[in-house]
Design a protein around this motif. Structure first.
Motif, short mmCIF file in Angstrom:
data_model
loop_
_atom_site.label_atom_id
_atom_site.label_comp_id
_atom_site.label_asym_id
_atom_site.label_seq_id
_atom_site.Cartn_x
_atom_site.Cartn_y
_atom_site.Cartn_z
N GLU A 198 0.83 -1.21 0.00
CA GLU A 198 0.00 0.00 0.00
C GLU A 198 0.86 1.26 0.00
O GLU A 198 0.43 2.32 -0.45
CB GLU A 198 -0.92 -0.01 1.22
N ASP A 199 2.09 1.14 0.50
CA ASP A 199 3.01 2.29 0.50
C ASP A 199 3.68 2.49 -0.86
O ASP A 199 4.40 3.46 -1.06
CB ASP A 199 4.09 2.09 1.57
N PHE A 200 3.48 1.53 -1.78
CA PHE A 200 4.05 1.63 -3.12
C PHE A 200 2.93 1.39 -4.14
O PHE A 200 2.96 0.41 -4.90
CB PHE A 200 5.16 0.59 -3.32
N PRO A 201 1.92 2.27 -4.19
CA PRO A 201 0.70 2.00 -4.96
C PRO A 201 0.92 1.87 -6.46
O PRO A 201 0.18 1.16 -7.13
CB PRO A 201 -0.19 3.20 -4.63
N ASN A 202 1.93 2.52 -6.98
CA ASN A 202 2.12 2.52 -8.44
C ASN A 202 3.36 1.75 -8.87
O ASN A 202 3.81 1.88 -10.00
CB ASN A 202 2.22 3.96 -8.95
N GLU A 203 3.90 0.93 -7.97
CA GLU A 203 5.15 0.24 -8.28
C GLU A 203 4.94 -1.25 -8.44
O GLU A 203 4.15 -1.87 -7.70
CB GLU A 203 6.18 0.50 -7.18
N ARG A 204 5.63 -1.80 -9.41
CA ARG A 204 5.62 -3.24 -9.64
C ARG A 204 7.00 -3.78 -9.30
O ARG A 204 8.01 -3.27 -9.80
CB ARG A 204 5.27 -3.56 -11.10
N PHE A 205 7.05 -4.82 -8.49
CA PHE A 205 8.32 -5.39 -8.06
C PHE A 205 8.66 -6.61 -8.91
O PHE A 205 7.77 -7.34 -9.37
CB PHE A 205 8.26 -5.78 -6.58
N ASP A 206 9.96 -6.84 -9.10
CA ASP A 206 10.40 -7.98 -9.91
C ASP A 206 10.35 -9.29 -9.14
O ASP A 206 10.12 -10.34 -9.73
CB ASP A 206 11.84 -7.73 -10.41
N PHE A 207 10.59 -9.23 -7.84
CA PHE A 207 10.57 -10.47 -7.05
C PHE A 207 10.39 -10.15 -5.58
O PHE A 207 10.60 -9.02 -5.13
CB PHE A 207 11.86 -11.27 -7.26
N CYS A 208 9.99 -11.16 -4.84
CA CYS A 208 10.08 -11.11 -3.38
C CYS A 208 10.79 -12.38 -2.93
O CYS A 208 10.77 -13.40 -3.62
CB CYS A 208 8.70 -10.98 -2.73
N MET A 209 11.44 -12.29 -1.79
CA MET A 209 12.16 -13.43 -1.24
C MET A 209 11.84 -13.55 0.23
O MET A 209 11.43 -12.57 0.88
CB MET A 209 13.67 -13.28 -1.46
N CYS A 210 12.03 -14.74 0.78
CA CYS A 210 11.66 -14.96 2.16
C CYS A 210 12.45 -16.12 2.73
O CYS A 210 12.56 -17.18 2.09
CB CYS A 210 10.16 -15.24 2.27
N ASN A 211 12.99 -15.93 3.92
CA ASN A 211 13.58 -17.01 4.70
C ASN A 211 12.73 -17.12 5.96
O ASN A 211 13.04 -16.52 6.98
CB ASN A 211 15.04 -16.68 5.04
N PRO A 212 11.62 -17.87 5.89
CA PRO A 212 10.62 -17.82 6.96
C PRO A 212 11.09 -18.54 8.23
O PRO A 212 12.01 -19.37 8.17
CB PRO A 212 9.42 -18.53 6.34
N PRO A 213 10.46 -18.25 9.36
CA PRO A 213 10.73 -19.05 10.56
C PRO A 213 10.34 -20.50 10.29
O PRO A 213 9.24 -20.77 9.80
CB PRO A 213 9.82 -18.41 11.62
N PHE A 214 11.24 -21.43 10.57
CA PHE A 214 11.01 -22.82 10.18
C PHE A 214 10.08 -23.56 11.13
O PHE A 214 9.43 -24.53 10.75
CB PHE A 214 12.34 -23.57 10.13
N TYR A 215 10.02 -23.14 12.39
CA TYR A 215 9.37 -23.96 13.41
C TYR A 215 8.03 -23.39 13.85
O TYR A 215 7.79 -22.18 13.76
CB TYR A 215 10.29 -24.10 14.63
N ASP A 216 7.17 -24.28 14.32
CA ASP A 216 5.86 -23.91 14.85
C ASP A 216 6.05 -23.45 16.29
O ASP A 216 6.63 -24.15 17.12
CB ASP A 216 4.93 -25.11 14.79
N SER A 217 5.56 -22.24 16.59
CA SER A 217 5.71 -21.71 17.95
C SER A 217 4.97 -22.56 18.97
O SER A 217 5.24 -22.47 20.17
CB SER A 217 5.21 -20.27 18.01
N GLY A 218 4.03 -23.41 18.52
CA GLY A 218 3.31 -24.28 19.44
C GLY A 218 4.00 -25.60 19.68
O GLY A 218 3.54 -26.42 20.49
N ALA A 219 5.13 -25.84 18.99
CA ALA A 219 5.84 -27.10 19.15
C ALA A 219 6.59 -27.12 20.47
O ALA A 219 6.96 -26.09 21.03
CB ALA A 219 6.81 -27.31 17.99
N LYS A 220 6.89 -28.32 20.96
CA LYS A 220 7.55 -28.47 22.26
C LYS A 220 9.04 -28.20 22.17
O LYS A 220 9.65 -27.79 23.13
CB LYS A 220 7.30 -29.87 22.81
#
Length: 506
Positions: free
Chosen positions: A176-198
């Motif tokens: 929403e802060d870039f209303p007129n812009e098109r990006f070429d890619f997005c990347m993500c290194n997400p958190p691997f684990y479930d916060s509900g796991a033991k």
């Protein structure tokens, strides 16, 4: 950082750093280094401080980057980060991010962390041709990331933005802060684990999983998320269905193979088929990666060393040497018949365009040893052309068109008469059967294929690999045969009396 044959071929850390030289250059490493009986300098990767110091020294030596991290934050190991960046470079080559454009390549890093390592590496690796928006939710990490950007004087190329703490979206609010812009890619290194796991470790099905060779670093919010990585990536997929081509290519890393297979199923369930996958191998650590796109000009299946993602559990893991889907290949010219790869490319392009097949160059290696083309056919224009013309003149009343099933179970058009058997893909240019016209993004072409041209010691080779289309793989075989027949018919002093090349072999 052991040498690994599956590490990206451009990754500089395929070869282990010379620690003896590194310690001389950066004496602070003496505190965490040891010398064995053979006089070899070693580092203990189970020591968090050793991992931290090594990453800082390598970043400074190899990239000129100065990095500072809070003691409780994730320490970025470089081989894995570089594997991801090089994979994005390969995607960019296929998507033609840097061809014939004056604007920089624009990317988004989801969850840049305190290090802001991916944006920093992306900008330096691209010689500042890539500009990044780095987003992060944890406020202390945002401040650390901004400090690292300022420390390296890259504010003009990297913008660090804080995500809304109360926000429930990953990308929607940010864009929403870039209303007129098109990006070429997005990347993500997400958190691997479930916060509900033991406990924060992958499930050990056999009881034989080895302990990690590297020290575990990172805060709880960097390692865990509610529902785990599949839930997190699933939300990115849902938001991508709304954003569509506001971002040309969506990519993410995946920490566990089980999660990777589940993500492929989620993509398939969402009817997202323009997908490619890869595997990042570095020492004893393996990570997976998936990319998808709604832009039909970005053919992700042509990404080098990619893996065709189908979403079932029987897929071969990406990164294996054996390619998925064997191409049909043939030597088409000897070294004496063509002077260069460009001549071969020009000849093949001219022949294919002469029968109304669209051709574009996807990849051309800097040394000229390999060229990859993409061909797209809207209908069959290559099968038995002389027979069709003769039949149309001699017995037009006996020709009609009937539908038939191809190997994919898709209905295609087939020419038929009472006297001669026709191949199942043969059709007339002006027939009335329903075929994809290319006018709609939802319609598949008749056939789309990758054309790999390679130069070897004994001549020039071409390999055609089916990518998509209602005609199936049979059409690819027919196109290769058409090219061979065309080359045989070409006048040449080396041809035999019947017009065929003696030394053309498949």
């Amino acid at each position: 950082m052991a040498v690994n044959e599956f590490m990206h071929p451009r990754n500089r850390y395929r070869q282990r750093p010379n620690f003896q030289q590194l310690v001389k250059q950066y004496p602070e490493l003496n505190d965490v280094a040891s010398v064995d009986l053979a006089g070899k300098v070693k580092l203990d990767y189970r020591n968090k401080r050793a991992v931290h110091l090594l990453s800082k020294c390598l970043l400074l030596r190899d990239f000129g980057l100065r990095l500072e991290l809070p003691p409780d934050k994730l320490v970025p190991t470089l081989p894995l980060r570089l594997n991801y960046i090089h994979w994005l470079e390969d995607i960019g080559t296929v998507a033609r991010w840097e061809q014939e454009r004056k604007q920089p390549v624009r990317g988004i890093d989801i969850g840049c962390g305190a290090s802001c390592i991916y944006p920093l590496l992306a900008v330096v690796q691209s010689n500042k041709c890539w500009h990044m928006v780095a987003i992060e939710k944890a406020q202390d990490s945002v401040e650390s990331a901004k400090a690292n950007v300022v420390r390296n004087e890259l504010q003009s190329c990297i913008e660090v933005k804080s995500q809304k703490l109360e926000g429930s979206t990953i990308l929607l609010d940010v864009l929403e802060d870039f209303p007129n812009e098109r990006f070429d890619f997005c990347m993500c290194n997400p958190p691997f684990y479930d916060s509900g796991a033991k406990e924060l470790k992958p499930h050990d099905r056999t009881g034989k999983r080895r302990e990690p060779s590297n020290a575990s670093t990172g805060s709880l919010e960097e390692l865990c998320t509610e529902g785990g990585e599949v839930t997190f990536i699933g939300q990115i997929i849902e938001e991508s269905l709304l954003l569509k081509d506001r971002i040309a290519v969506y990519t993410t890393m995946i920490g566990h193979k089980k999660s990777y297979e589940e993500v492929l199923r989620v993509l398939k369930h969402a009817s997202i088929h323009n997908v490619t996958a890869s595997r990042f191998c570095q020492g004893n650590t393996t990570r997976w990666a998936v990319a998808w796109s709604f832009d039909d000009t970005v053919l992700l299946s042509l990404v080098p060393n990619s893996h065709t993602a189908t979403g079932n559990g029987n897929n071969q893991s990406p990164g294996k040497k054996k390619p998925i889907g064997k191409p049909v290949a043939c030597r088409i010219f000897t070294p004496e018949e063509m002077d260069s790869m460009q001549d071969v490319r020009n000849y093949l392009t001219a022949q294919l365009r002469s029968i109304e097949i669209d051709v574009r160059t996807v990849l051309e290696s800097s040394k000229g040893e390999e060229i990859v083309l993409e061909l797209t056919a809207r209908e069959n224009t290559w099968s038995h052309q002389r027979r069709k013309r003769r039949a149309a003149i001699t017995s037009p009343e006996k020709m009609h068109v009937i539908p038939s099933q191809n190997g994919n179970g898709t209905e295609v058009c087939q020419e038929n008469n009472n006297y001669k058997k026709r191949p199942r893909l043969e059709m007339e240019l002006g027939d009335t059967c329903s075929q994809p016209t290319g006018d709609s993004k939802d319609e598949q072409p008749f056939v789309r294929a990758a054309v790999h041209i390679q130069r070897k010691d004994d001549g020039y080779y071409v390999a055609l690999q089916y990518v998509a289309g209602v005609a199936g793989k049979d059409a690819v075989n027919q196109i290769l045969q058409y090219l061979k027949n065309t080359i045989k018919a070409k006048p040449n002093p080396d041809t035999t009396e019947d017009g065929g090349k003696e030394d053309t072999k498949c």
